[in-house]
Design a protein around this motif. Structure first.
Motif, PDB file in Angstrom:
ATOM      1  N   TYR A   1      16.868 -26.469  -3.015  1.00 32.04           N
ATOM      2  CA  TYR A   1      17.762 -25.422  -2.545  1.00 32.04           C
ATOM      3  C   TYR A   1      17.244 -24.023  -2.826  1.00 32.04           C
ATOM      4  N   ASN A   2      16.326 -23.915  -3.756  1.00 31.28           N
ATOM      5  CA  ASN A   2      15.829 -22.583  -4.124  1.00 31.28           C
ATOM      6  C   ASN A   2      14.415 -22.386  -3.585  1.00 31.28           C
ATOM      7  N   TYR A   3      14.202 -21.311  -2.804  1.00 30.90           N
ATOM      8  CA  TYR A   3      12.904 -21.028  -2.187  1.00 30.90           C
ATOM      9  C   TYR A   3      12.499 -19.591  -2.527  1.00 30.90           C
ATOM     10  N   PRO A   4      11.923 -19.388  -3.709  1.00 30.62           N
ATOM     11  CA  PRO A   4      11.539 -18.042  -4.135  1.00 30.62           C
ATOM     12  C   PRO A   4      10.130 -17.679  -3.676  1.00 30.62           C
ATOM     13  N   SER A   5       9.733 -16.475  -3.999  1.00 28.54           N
ATOM     14  CA  SER A   5       8.338 -16.005  -3.862  1.00 28.54           C
ATOM     15  C   SER A   5       7.860 -15.937  -2.423  1.00 28.54           C
ATOM     16  N   ASN A   6       8.757 -15.647  -1.494  1.00 22.97           N
ATOM     17  CA  ASN A   6       8.349 -15.363  -0.118  1.00 22.97           C
ATOM     18  C   ASN A   6       8.071 -13.862  -0.040  1.00 22.97           C
ATOM     19  N   ASP A   7       6.882 -13.499  -0.488  1.00 18.88           N
ATOM     20  CA  ASP A   7       6.560 -12.102  -0.754  1.00 18.88           C
ATOM     21  C   ASP A   7       5.764 -11.474   0.384  1.00 18.88           C
ATOM     22  N   PHE A   8       6.047 -10.176   0.633  1.00 24.59           N
ATOM     23  CA  PHE A   8       5.326  -9.400   1.635  1.00 24.59           C
ATOM     24  C   PHE A   8       4.515  -8.312   0.933  1.00 24.59           C
ATOM     25  N   GLY A   9       3.211  -8.247   1.247  1.00 24.03           N
ATOM     26  CA  GLY A   9       2.345  -7.247   0.639  1.00 24.03           C
ATOM     27  C   GLY A   9       2.033  -6.108   1.593  1.00 24.03           C
ATOM     28  N   ASP A  10       2.159  -4.884   1.100  1.00 23.35           N
ATOM     29  CA  ASP A  10       1.845  -3.685   1.874  1.00 23.35           C
ATOM     30  C   ASP A  10       1.117  -2.695   0.981  1.00 23.35           C
ATOM     31  N   VAL A  11       0.350  -1.785   1.607  1.00 24.34           N
ATOM     32  CA  VAL A  11      -0.273  -0.673   0.884  1.00 24.34           C
ATOM     33  C   VAL A  11      -0.179   0.582   1.732  1.00 24.34           C
ATOM     34  N   VAL A  12      -0.388   1.737   1.110  1.00 25.92           N
ATOM     35  CA  VAL A  12      -0.442   2.993   1.856  1.00 25.92           C
ATOM     36  C   VAL A  12      -1.755   3.052   2.628  1.00 25.92           C
ATOM     37  N   GLN A  13      -1.816   3.953   3.629  1.00 27.24           N
ATOM     38  CA  GLN A  13      -2.986   4.029   4.492  1.00 27.24           C
ATOM     39  C   GLN A  13      -4.259   4.284   3.693  1.00 27.24           C
ATOM     40  N   GLU A  14      -4.167   5.090   2.628  1.00 27.97           N
ATOM     41  CA  GLU A  14      -5.356   5.405   1.818  1.00 27.97           C
ATOM     42  C   GLU A  14      -5.893   4.175   1.085  1.00 27.97           C
ATOM     43  N   ASN A  15      -5.069   3.129   0.978  1.00 29.31           N
ATOM     44  CA  ASN A  15      -5.495   1.900   0.313  1.00 29.31           C
ATOM     45  C   ASN A  15      -5.812   0.776   1.297  1.00 29.31           C
ATOM     46  N   ALA A  16      -5.992   1.130   2.593  1.00 36.65           N
ATOM     47  CA  ALA A  16      -6.361   0.122   3.580  1.00 36.65           C
ATOM     48  C   ALA A  16      -7.688  -0.528   3.192  1.00 36.65           C
ATOM     49  N   ALA A  17      -7.842  -1.813   3.547  1.00 32.72           N
ATOM     50  CA  ALA A  17      -9.039  -2.558   3.131  1.00 32.72           C
ATOM     51  C   ALA A  17     -10.277  -2.170   3.927  1.00 32.72           C
ATOM     52  N   LEU A  18     -10.108  -1.790   5.208  1.00 31.34           N
ATOM     53  CA  LEU A  18     -11.260  -1.518   6.066  1.00 31.34           C
ATOM     54  C   LEU A  18     -11.729  -0.077   5.879  1.00 31.34           C
ATOM     55  N   VAL A  19     -13.021   0.076   5.567  1.00 28.70           N
ATOM     56  CA  VAL A  19     -13.637   1.392   5.405  1.00 28.70           C
ATOM     57  C   VAL A  19     -14.786   1.504   6.410  1.00 28.70           C
ATOM     58  N   LEU A  20     -14.836   2.610   7.140  1.00 32.16           N
ATOM     59  CA  LEU A  20     -15.930   2.868   8.079  1.00 32.16           C
ATOM     60  C   LEU A  20     -16.760   4.037   7.571  1.00 32.16           C
ATOM     61  N   ILE A  21     -18.065   3.838   7.503  1.00 31.37           N
ATOM     62  CA  ILE A  21     -18.981   4.894   7.066  1.00 31.37           C
ATOM     63  C   ILE A  21     -19.951   5.182   8.211  1.00 31.37           C
ATOM     64  N   LYS A  22     -19.908   6.417   8.682  1.00 27.00           N
ATOM     65  CA  LYS A  22     -20.789   6.811   9.787  1.00 27.00           C
ATOM     66  C   LYS A  22     -21.862   7.742   9.240  1.00 27.00           C
ATOM     67  N   SER A  23     -23.129   7.413   9.562  1.00 26.62           N
ATOM     68  CA  SER A  23     -24.237   8.253   9.132  1.00 26.62           C
ATOM     69  C   SER A  23     -25.172   8.464  10.321  1.00 26.62           C
ATOM     70  N   GLN A  24     -26.035   9.458  10.212  1.00 29.73           N
ATOM     71  CA  GLN A  24     -26.858   9.820  11.355  1.00 29.73           C
ATOM     72  C   GLN A  24     -28.288  10.157  10.933  1.00 29.73           C
ATOM     73  N   TYR A  25     -29.176  10.122  11.948  1.00 31.21           N
ATOM     74  CA  TYR A  25     -30.590  10.411  11.731  1.00 31.21           C
ATOM     75  C   TYR A  25     -31.087  11.221  12.935  1.00 31.21           C
ATOM     76  N   VAL A  26     -31.471  12.456  12.683  1.00 30.81           N
ATOM     77  CA  VAL A  26     -31.946  13.349  13.739  1.00 30.81           C
ATOM     78  C   VAL A  26     -33.448  13.132  13.931  1.00 30.81           C
ATOM     79  N   HIS A  27     -33.874  12.991  15.209  1.00 24.11           N
ATOM     80  CA  HIS A  27     -35.297  12.752  15.476  1.00 24.11           C
ATOM     81  C   HIS A  27     -35.675  13.356  16.832  1.00 24.11           C
TER      82      HIS A  27
END
Length: 676
Positions: A518-544
C-alpha cells in the motif's frame, strides 16, 4: 670496588626532581595536544575518557590492571572492550617504583603513567592494549589508532676519570600494533621532539648530556606521536633504556634508576553502533478520534519489547495527525547481532482490524531500504534507520520528493568542467542523495498529478497536489479509487517561471502496483537550474590562410600555447579572405547519459548584426566528427561555399571518461568585401 664517578653539573637522581618547578614554568609554551582523529566516511572519531584511564590503570604497586573494561569514550558507543596487560623482559628492582596508573598531565590531559625501576639496561616492560567487541566477545579492530608518548628523556650523571660516561636512565620506547590476522604492524611517526630518533626505538639521540622534561608536563621535546594506517586489535608499548649507554644508580653500576613515561591515546575510529528510530504515521483519519497507537520493537530472541521503557511511543492527536514527539521511539541503539520485529499495540478501545499497516525504512542518506521484512529487521554497524509504520483505513499512499540534483555544487557555472562536476558522483545522477541534496521549495503552479498511464483504458479520476515547501508530495487513495489498475503514473507539472528548468529525471514516473502493498514512496523528480545543466559546449577556433587540407592536423589545446592549436581566446585582427576553422566539443559533466543531442552553429552573414557585415561561408576541408566521423552532419547542414547553419545528426553522450565527450570540426572562409 666501584670506580669514582665525577658528577655532571646539576645532573643526578635528585636533580630530576629538583628541576621540576623551574621546568613547569615553561609549560604554556609546549602545550600542543593532538587534533581530532580523521576517520573514514561513516566512522566516528573517539578517544579514551577519564574513566577509561581509571578503569584500565591502577593506583596499586604492583598495579592491578583493568581487564575487559567497556570503553566509555567520548561518544558513548558502549561496545568496545579494552584490556591491559604488562609483560616484563628481564627484571624490575624490588625496591623501586612500579606503577601503571592514571595520571593527569598539564592542561588536564589524561594519561597512563608508566613508572618502572629496571635492574639492568637490558630489561624492559611492555604495556599491551587489546580490544574486543562486547556483542561477540571477539577481537575488534580500530581504525586510525593514534597515541603519544610523553617524557621520553635522559639523565646524565657524570663520568669516571677514564672518561666512561654514566646515566641514571635513558628512556626508549617502541610501539607496535597487531591486526585481526595476527600480523605485526609499525605505526607512522607523526611527531617527534627535535632531539628524538626518527625511527623506533624512540629515544633522545644525545649520549653526552641530559634532556630532562618535567614530570606531568607535555613538553614537546620529550614527545613522540604515532598513528596506525591499518586497523589494529592490539597496541604494544615497550619501555626500557638505551642499551648502548652505561648506567649508575646510588653506587649500583649497571642499574638504571626510577624512570617514567606517560602514554596518551589521542584517538581512534570505529563504526558506530546501529541506530533505529521507529515512528507512527496515519495516511487517513482515525475511525474515531480516540483511537491511539503504541509503536513497539520486539527482540526476536525472546519476544520481549525492547522499547517498553520509552514514554513517547504512544500517539496522541486526532483525525490523521500524530502529535509531534509522540508515537516514536526516538533514536536508540540496537544490538547488531540480533533481529527485531516492528509492530504496534493499541491504546484504549482502538481496533487494529480497522486499519492497514504499511512499513517503510529510510537510511541516514535518505535512500529507502529496498528489501524490508518488518518481522526480521537486522541492522549492522554504521546503520542509522528511521522506520515508519503508516496506518490507514485500507488506503494506498504514493509519495516522493522534487529535489535539487546538484550534488551540493555551490556557485554553479554552465561552462565549468572542473572536478567539482566531473568528480562529483552525486551531481546530476537522477537520484535523491539526501542529506547532501534537498527538496526544491514550492513555487506557485508547481504541482504533481496522479493519473492512469498513457495507453491504459478504464476510468480513473486524476488528482493534483502542490509540492510542499520541502519539495515533498503525497497522494492517499482508497482501494476503490485504485480499482484494478496494476500501474499508475505521476507527472511533474512545472510552472513557466520555474527556476529549476533542467530535468535530471523524466517528468513522468510509472508506479507498479502489487498485491498487499500500500505504500509507494521515493517517486522522486530531479531538477537543476540552467547553470547546472549537464551538457557543456566549448567552441574554439583556429585562424589560418586557407591552405588547410586536413582538419585533423590542427591541435586541440585551448590556451593557444601552440601555433597550430584551437583557442577559446577572442579572435582579433581577422582579415577578410582568411579562414577560421572551428571546433565545437560537447561534454556531459553529469552522471546520467544524454541522448538526442544536436549541435547547430549558424555562420555569420551580412544580416547578422554581430558580424561587422562580413559573410562567412563553409569551406573545405569537409566537416568531420572527431570520433571516427561521429557526430555526423545532417543532410540539411550548410554545404561547402554557402552561408547557413552547420547541423549535426543526433548523438548521445555517456558518463564514462571515454563516452562523455564528442567534438566536431569545420572550416569557414570570410568574404573579401562587405558585399560578398
Amino acid at each position: 670496588m666501584n670506580p669514582s664517578i665525577i658528577p655532571s653539573t646539576l645532573k643526578s637522581r635528585v636533580t630530576r626532581w629538583i628541576a621540576l618547578p623551574s621546568l613547569l614554568i615553561l609549560l604554556p609554551n609546549y602545550l600542543a595536544f593532538a587534533a581530532i582523529t580523521t576517520c573514514p566516511a561513516g566512522y566516528i572519531s573517539d578517544e579514551f575518557s577519564n574513566t577509561d584511564y581509571s578503569n584500565l590503570g591502577s593506583t596499586a604497586s604492583p598495579p592491578i590492571l583493568g581487564v575487559n573494561q567497556l570503553l566509555n569514550g567520548l561518544k558513548s558507543e558502549s561496545y568496545i572492550i579494552a584490556s591491559n596487560s604488562l609483560i616484563t623482559t628481564g627484571n624490575l628492582d624490588a625496591g623501586g617504583s612500579n606503577f601503571y596508573r592514571p595520571k593527569t598531565l598539564a592542561g588536564n590531559l589524561q594519561s597512563f603513567e608508566f613508572f618502572q625501576d629496571f635492574t639492568n639496561k637490558g630489561s624492559s616492560r611492555t604495556a599491551s592494549y587489546t580490544f574486543k567487541n562486547s556483542f561477540t566477545n571477539e577481537s575488534q579492530a580500530l581504525n586510525n589508532v593514534s597515541l603519544s608518548i610523553y617524557d621520553i628523556d635522559v639523565n646524565y650523571i657524570g663520568s669516571t676519570s677514564s672518561g666512561t660516561r654514566y646515566f641514571e636512565f635513558s628512556d626508549q620506547v617502541t610501539i607496535t600494533g597487531v591486526t585481526s590476522s595476527g600480523t605485526s604492524v609499525t605505526p607512522t611517526l607523526k611527531y617527534r621532539g627535535t632531539g628524538i630518533t626518527t625511527t623506533a626505538p624512540y629515544r633522545q639521540t644525545t649520549t653526552t648530556s641530559s634532556v630532562l622534561c618535567s614530570t606531568d608536563s607535555v613538553d614537546e621535546k620529550c614527545k613522540v606521536s604515532v598513528a596506525f594506517d591499518q586497523p589494529v586489535v592490539r597496541v604494544d608499548v615497550t619501555y626500557g633504556n638505551n642499551p648502548d649507554l652505561n648506567y649508575y644508580d646510588f653506587s649500583n653500576l649497571g642499574n638504571p634508576g626510577d624512570q617514567l613515561i606517560n602514554i596518551v591515546f589521542d584517538g581512534y575510529c570505529y563504526l558506530p553502533q546501529p541506530r533505529l528510530t521507529y515512528t507512527k504515521a496515519l495516511s487517513t483519519s482515525r475511525k474515531t478520534n480516540t483511537d491511539q497507537f503504541t509503536v513497539q520493537i520486539k527482540d526476536n530472541a525472546d519476544n520481549s519489547v525492547v522499547t517498553s521503557g520509552i514514554t513517547s511511543v504512544t500517539t496522541t492527536g486526532t483525525n490523521n495527525a500524530v502529535t509531534t514527539g509522540t508515537g516514536t521511539t526516538g533514536t536508540f541503539k540496537v544490538n547488531p547481532t540480533k533481529t527485531y520485529t516492528l509492530t504496534e499495540a493499541v491504546s484504549g478501545s482502538t481496533n487494529l482490524a480497522d486499519y492497514t499497516a504499511l512499513y517503510a525504512c529510510r537510511k541516514s542518506d535518505g535512500t529507502s531500504v529496498s528489501t524490508l521484512d518488518p518481522k526480521n529487521l537486522k541492522l549492522t554497524y554504521g546503520d542509522n534507520w528511521t522506520c515508519t509504520i503508516t496506518n490507514g483505513r485500507s488506503n494506498y499512499v504514493f509519495s516522493g520528493t522534487v529535489f535539487n540534483d546538484n550534488g551540493n555544487v555551490l556557485n554553479p557555472s554552465k561552462d565549468d568542467i572542473s572536478s567539482k562536476y566531473l568528480n562529483n558522483s552525486l551531481y546530476f545522477n537522477g537520484k535523491y542523495d539526501s542529506p547532501t541534496e534537498s527538496g526544491i521549495p514550492f513555487t506557485t503552479g508547481h504541482t504533481i498529478t496522479l493519473n492512469k498511464c498513457t495507453g491504459d483504458s478504464g476510468t480513473f479520476s486524476p488528482q493534483t497536489v502542490n509540492i510542499g515547501n520541502d519539495g515533498t508530495y503525497s497522494f492517499s487513495l482508497t482501494p476503490a479509487q485504485v480499482g484494478s489498475y496494476t500501474r499508475l503514473c505521476v507527472t511533474q507539472n512545472e510552472p513557466s517561471n520555474y527556476t529549476y528548468s533542467v530535468d535530471t529525471t523524466s517528468n513522468v514516473l510509472q508506479i507498479d502496483i502489487t498485491n498487499s502493498k500500500y505504500n509507494y514512496p521515493s517517486n522522486d523528480f530531479g531538477d537543476v537550474v540552467q547553470e547546472n545543466a549537464a551538457l557543456v559546449l566549448i567552441k574554439s577556433q583556429y585562424v589560418h590562410d586557407c591552405s588547410l587540407n586536413n582538419l585533423a592536423t590542427i591541435g586541440v589545446n585551448y590556451d593557444g600555447s601552440a601555433s597550430s592549436a584551437y583557442s577559446t581566446k577572442p579572435i582579433s585582427n581577422i582579415i577578410p579572405g582568411q579562414c577560421i576553422a572551428y571546433r565545437i566539443e560537447a561534454i556531459n559533466r553529469g552522471n546520467v547519459s544524454l541522448a538526442d543531442i544536436v549541435i547547430k552553429d549558424t555562420l555569420q552573414s551580412k544580416n547578422d548584426s554581430n558580424s561587422s557585415l562580413i559573410t562567412s561561408t563553409l569551406a573545405n576541408p569537409t566537416p568531420i566528427g572527431e570520433n571516427s566521423g561521429t557526430p555526423s552532419f545532417a543532410t540539411n547542414s550548410v554545404s561547402i561555399g554557402n552561408n547557413g547553419t552547420v547541423t549535426t545528426n543526433s548523438f548521445s553522450l555517456g558518463t564514462t571518461t571515454t563516452t562523455r565527450r564528442q567534438a566536431i570540426r569545420f572550416n569557414t572562409k570570410y568574404g573579401t568585401t562587405i558585399s560578398n
